[in-house]
Write a protein that holds these residues in place. Sequence first.
Motif, PDB file in Angstrom:
ATOM      1  N   ASP A 170      -5.834 -11.600 -11.063  1.00  0.00           N
ATOM      2  CA  ASP A 170      -5.267 -10.486 -11.832  1.00  0.00           C
ATOM      3  C   ASP A 170      -4.430  -9.575 -10.931  1.00  0.00           C
ATOM      4  OD1 ASP A 170      -6.520 -11.352 -14.111  1.00  0.00           O
ATOM      5  OD2 ASP A 170      -8.073  -9.788 -14.129  1.00  0.00           O
ATOM      6  N   ARG A 171      -3.300  -9.124 -11.468  1.00  0.00           N
ATOM      7  CA  ARG A 171      -2.458  -8.146 -10.781  1.00  0.00           C
ATOM      8  C   ARG A 171      -3.002  -6.744 -11.064  1.00  0.00           C
ATOM      9  NH1 ARG A 171       3.218  -8.336 -10.825  1.00  0.00           N
ATOM     10  NH2 ARG A 171       3.091  -7.016 -12.680  1.00  0.00           N
ATOM     11  N   VAL A 172      -3.252  -5.979 -10.011  1.00  0.00           N
ATOM     12  CA  VAL A 172      -3.910  -4.680 -10.176  1.00  0.00           C
ATOM     13  C   VAL A 172      -3.362  -3.658  -9.185  1.00  0.00           C
ATOM     14  CG1 VAL A 172      -6.088  -5.666 -11.017  1.00  0.00           C
ATOM     15  CG2 VAL A 172      -5.764  -5.317  -8.559  1.00  0.00           C
ATOM     16  N   ILE A 173      -3.619  -2.391  -9.509  1.00  0.00           N
ATOM     17  CA  ILE A 173      -3.507  -1.320  -8.524  1.00  0.00           C
ATOM     18  C   ILE A 173      -4.892  -0.718  -8.341  1.00  0.00           C
ATOM     19  CG2 ILE A 173      -1.104  -0.789  -9.002  1.00  0.00           C
ATOM     20  CD1 ILE A 173      -2.084   1.692 -10.549  1.00  0.00           C
TER      21      ILE A 173
ATOM     22  N   VAL B   6       6.013  -5.339 -14.300  1.00  0.00           N
ATOM     23  CA  VAL B   6       6.027  -4.219 -13.355  1.00  0.00           C
ATOM     24  C   VAL B   6       5.891  -4.764 -11.943  1.00  0.00           C
ATOM     25  CG1 VAL B   6       4.814  -2.156 -12.571  1.00  0.00           C
ATOM     26  CG2 VAL B   6       5.102  -2.579 -15.017  1.00  0.00           C
ATOM     27  N   ASP B   7       6.819  -4.405 -11.074  1.00  0.00           N
ATOM     28  CA  ASP B   7       6.802  -4.863  -9.685  1.00  0.00           C
ATOM     29  C   ASP B   7       5.582  -4.297  -8.952  1.00  0.00           C
ATOM     30  OD1 ASP B   7       7.760  -4.150  -6.678  1.00  0.00           O
ATOM     31  OD2 ASP B   7       8.674  -6.019  -7.354  1.00  0.00           O
ATOM     32  N   LEU B   8       4.862  -5.164  -8.235  1.00  0.00           N
ATOM     33  CA  LEU B   8       3.649  -4.718  -7.549  1.00  0.00           C
ATOM     34  C   LEU B   8       3.944  -3.688  -6.459  1.00  0.00           C
ATOM     35  CD1 LEU B   8       1.317  -7.846  -7.168  1.00  0.00           C
ATOM     36  CD2 LEU B   8       0.906  -5.775  -8.504  1.00  0.00           C
ATOM     37  N   GLU B   9       5.061  -3.839  -5.765  1.00  0.00           N
ATOM     38  CA  GLU B   9       5.379  -2.865  -4.716  1.00  0.00           C
ATOM     39  C   GLU B   9       5.586  -1.484  -5.314  1.00  0.00           C
ATOM     40  OE1 GLU B   9       8.489  -3.866  -2.038  1.00  0.00           O
ATOM     41  OE2 GLU B   9       7.462  -5.627  -1.228  1.00  0.00           O
ATOM     42  N   VAL B  10       6.312  -1.403  -6.414  1.00  0.00           N
ATOM     43  CA  VAL B  10       6.511  -0.112  -7.076  1.00  0.00           C
ATOM     44  C   VAL B  10       5.171   0.432  -7.564  1.00  0.00           C
ATOM     45  CG1 VAL B  10       7.601   1.043  -9.027  1.00  0.00           C
ATOM     46  CG2 VAL B  10       8.874  -0.671  -7.725  1.00  0.00           C
ATOM     47  N   ALA B  11       4.361  -0.439  -8.155  1.00  0.00           N
ATOM     48  CA  ALA B  11       3.065  -0.015  -8.682  1.00  0.00           C
ATOM     49  C   ALA B  11       2.132   0.476  -7.584  1.00  0.00           C
ATOM     50  CB  ALA B  11       2.411  -1.165  -9.447  1.00  0.00           C
ATOM     51  N   ALA B  12       2.315  -0.017  -6.360  1.00  0.00           N
ATOM     52  CA  ALA B  12       1.426   0.362  -5.252  1.00  0.00           C
ATOM     53  C   ALA B  12       1.445   1.858  -4.983  1.00  0.00           C
ATOM     54  CB  ALA B  12       1.814  -0.399  -3.986  1.00  0.00           C
ATOM     55  N   GLY B  13       2.547   2.509  -5.292  1.00  0.00           N
ATOM     56  CA  GLY B  13       2.660   3.934  -5.007  1.00  0.00           C
ATOM     57  C   GLY B  13       2.436   4.835  -6.201  1.00  0.00           C
ATOM     58  N   ILE B  14       1.845   4.307  -7.265  1.00  0.00           N
ATOM     59  CA  ILE B  14       1.698   5.063  -8.510  1.00  0.00           C
ATOM     60  C   ILE B  14       0.437   5.914  -8.546  1.00  0.00           C
ATOM     61  CG2 ILE B  14       1.202   4.783 -10.988  1.00  0.00           C
ATOM     62  CD1 ILE B  14       4.116   4.557 -10.340  1.00  0.00           C
TER      63      ILE B  14
ATOM     64  N   ALA C 252       0.849  -1.194   0.000  1.00  0.00           N
ATOM     65  CA  ALA C 252       0.000   0.000   0.000  1.00  0.00           C
ATOM     66  C   ALA C 252       0.878   1.235   0.000  1.00  0.00           C
ATOM     67  CB  ALA C 252      -0.927   0.013   1.213  1.00  0.00           C
ATOM     68  N   GLY C 253       0.476   2.239  -0.776  1.00  0.00           N
ATOM     69  CA  GLY C 253       1.167   3.512  -0.736  1.00  0.00           C
ATOM     70  C   GLY C 253       0.739   4.307   0.483  1.00  0.00           C
ATOM     71  N   VAL C 254       1.671   5.059   1.049  1.00  0.00           N
ATOM     72  CA  VAL C 254       1.392   5.917   2.201  1.00  0.00           C
ATOM     73  C   VAL C 254       1.554   7.357   1.739  1.00  0.00           C
ATOM     74  CG1 VAL C 254       1.940   6.405   4.608  1.00  0.00           C
ATOM     75  CG2 VAL C 254       2.371   4.122   3.683  1.00  0.00           C
TER      76      VAL C 254
ATOM     77  N   ALA D  84      -3.426   0.903  -3.183  1.00  0.00           N
ATOM     78  CA  ALA D  84      -2.853  -0.424  -2.945  1.00  0.00           C
ATOM     79  C   ALA D  84      -2.568  -1.117  -4.262  1.00  0.00           C
ATOM     80  CB  ALA D  84      -3.812  -1.279  -2.106  1.00  0.00           C
ATOM     81  N   ALA D  85      -1.749  -2.157  -4.166  1.00  0.00           N
ATOM     82  CA  ALA D  85      -1.516  -3.064  -5.288  1.00  0.00           C
ATOM     83  C   ALA D  85      -1.598  -4.490  -4.764  1.00  0.00           C
ATOM     84  CB  ALA D  85      -0.152  -2.816  -5.919  1.00  0.00           C
ATOM     85  N   GLY D  86      -2.048  -5.395  -5.614  1.00  0.00           N
ATOM     86  CA  GLY D  86      -2.150  -6.789  -5.205  1.00  0.00           C
ATOM     87  C   GLY D  86      -2.812  -7.611  -6.289  1.00  0.00           C
ATOM     88  N   ARG D  87      -3.490  -8.671  -5.871  1.00  0.00           N
ATOM     89  CA  ARG D  87      -4.180  -9.558  -6.805  1.00  0.00           C
ATOM     90  C   ARG D  87      -5.671  -9.629  -6.465  1.00  0.00           C
ATOM     91  NH1 ARG D  87      -1.073 -12.834 -10.082  1.00  0.00           N
ATOM     92  NH2 ARG D  87       1.193 -12.773  -9.713  1.00  0.00           N
ATOM     93  N   ILE D  88      -6.483  -9.720  -7.493  1.00  0.00           N
ATOM     94  CA  ILE D  88      -7.928  -9.824  -7.293  1.00  0.00           C
ATOM     95  C   ILE D  88      -8.239 -11.122  -6.538  1.00  0.00           C
ATOM     96  CG2 ILE D  88     -10.162 -10.083  -8.440  1.00  0.00           C
ATOM     97  CD1 ILE D  88      -9.163  -7.317  -8.853  1.00  0.00           C
TER      98      ILE D  88
END
Length: 325
Positions: A80-83, A109-117, A34-36, A62-66
Amino acid sequence: MICSAFAPVEELHHGDFPEPQAGPGEVVIDVAAAGVNYPDVLIVQGKYQTKPALPFVPGSEAAGRIAAVGPDVKGFTIGDRVIAFTGSGAFAEQVRVPATQVWPVPDGVDLEVAAGISITYGTSYHALKDRAQLKPGESLLVLGAGGGVGLTAVELGKHMGARVIAAASSAEKLALAKAQGADDLIDYAQEDLRERIKQLTDGKGVDVVYDPVGGPMNLTAVKSLAWGGRLLVIGFAGGDIPSIPANLLLLKSASAVGVLWGNSVRADPVAQGENMRQLLAWLADGSLKPVIDTRFALPDAVAALQHLEKRKVKGKVLLTLQPAS
C-alpha cells in the motif's frame, strides 16, 4: 541518518541502524521520501519539547509503501502507498510507525509530494479548523508566510473562505504567498506591521493570527487582534519564546491557543485521521498545490537541515530515497 548525541546538525552521520520490526499495532514502511521540517533541526540539537533516546534516526514524516504489517493492524496490506507521521525515524530506508499515524495515499498522487503533507498541512488544518474554528469571511494574518508551514496556512485559509493577510521578510517570499492565494501582503522587513494591519482592517484588527515565528512580532500580532480574536501559537522559528501579557487578551476578549499537531494525532487519532484524509482528497483533486523548495538525497540530510537553519526556505524540503511511484 543517525544522531548519536544532541549536537549541531553537522554531527549527524550516514550509517547502518537496526532494521525495524513491526510490533502489535505497527507497520514498517519502505521510505520513498521524507519531509524535512524545522523541528527536525531542534530535535537533533536537543532543543525541542521532546527528546528521543540516543542514538536515534531523525525525521518526522515519510511516504512510501507498506513493507510489513504487525499483529492487530487492520486496513493496510503490504505494498500500500501511504504517508506517515513518524515522530522520528523517517531519514532511513525503512521506518516503523503506529498504524494510527499512517494514511493511504490516493491514486495519482505523487509519493514525493505526499511525503511533505502531514506535518505542515496537518498542523495548519488542525490549527485553523479545530483550534481557531476559522469562519468564512474572517481575516487571517499569517506570519512567516513564505516558509513551509506558513504557506500551507495561507493556502488553507483561503480555501476555507478567509481573507488572508500574508506577512513575510522579503518580496520574494510574499510573491510566493500571493501565488498561494494571499489577499494582502506585508513585508515586515520594510513596513511597520501594526500600522499596516490597521490600514488593511480599517482599525478593526485581525480575527486570527497564525504565528510559527514567535519573537517580538508575536506581541505586535497580539496587539493587532480584533475583538474575540484568536492567536495560534504554532512554534518559535525566530528562536525566542515570547511572553504574552494577559491584560492584552483580556482587553480584546481574545485567546491564545496552543497548536501541537503531533501530540494531537496521538491523543485523538480518529479526528486527526479525518483531517488527514480530507487534506489528501484535496491534494488528489488539485485543490491543494504544495510548493517544493528543494529535494536532497538521503546522504545529504545535513545539507537539507542546514538549508532550513538559514531560514531561506520557500516551501517544502524533501529527502528522496527511491523512485516515487
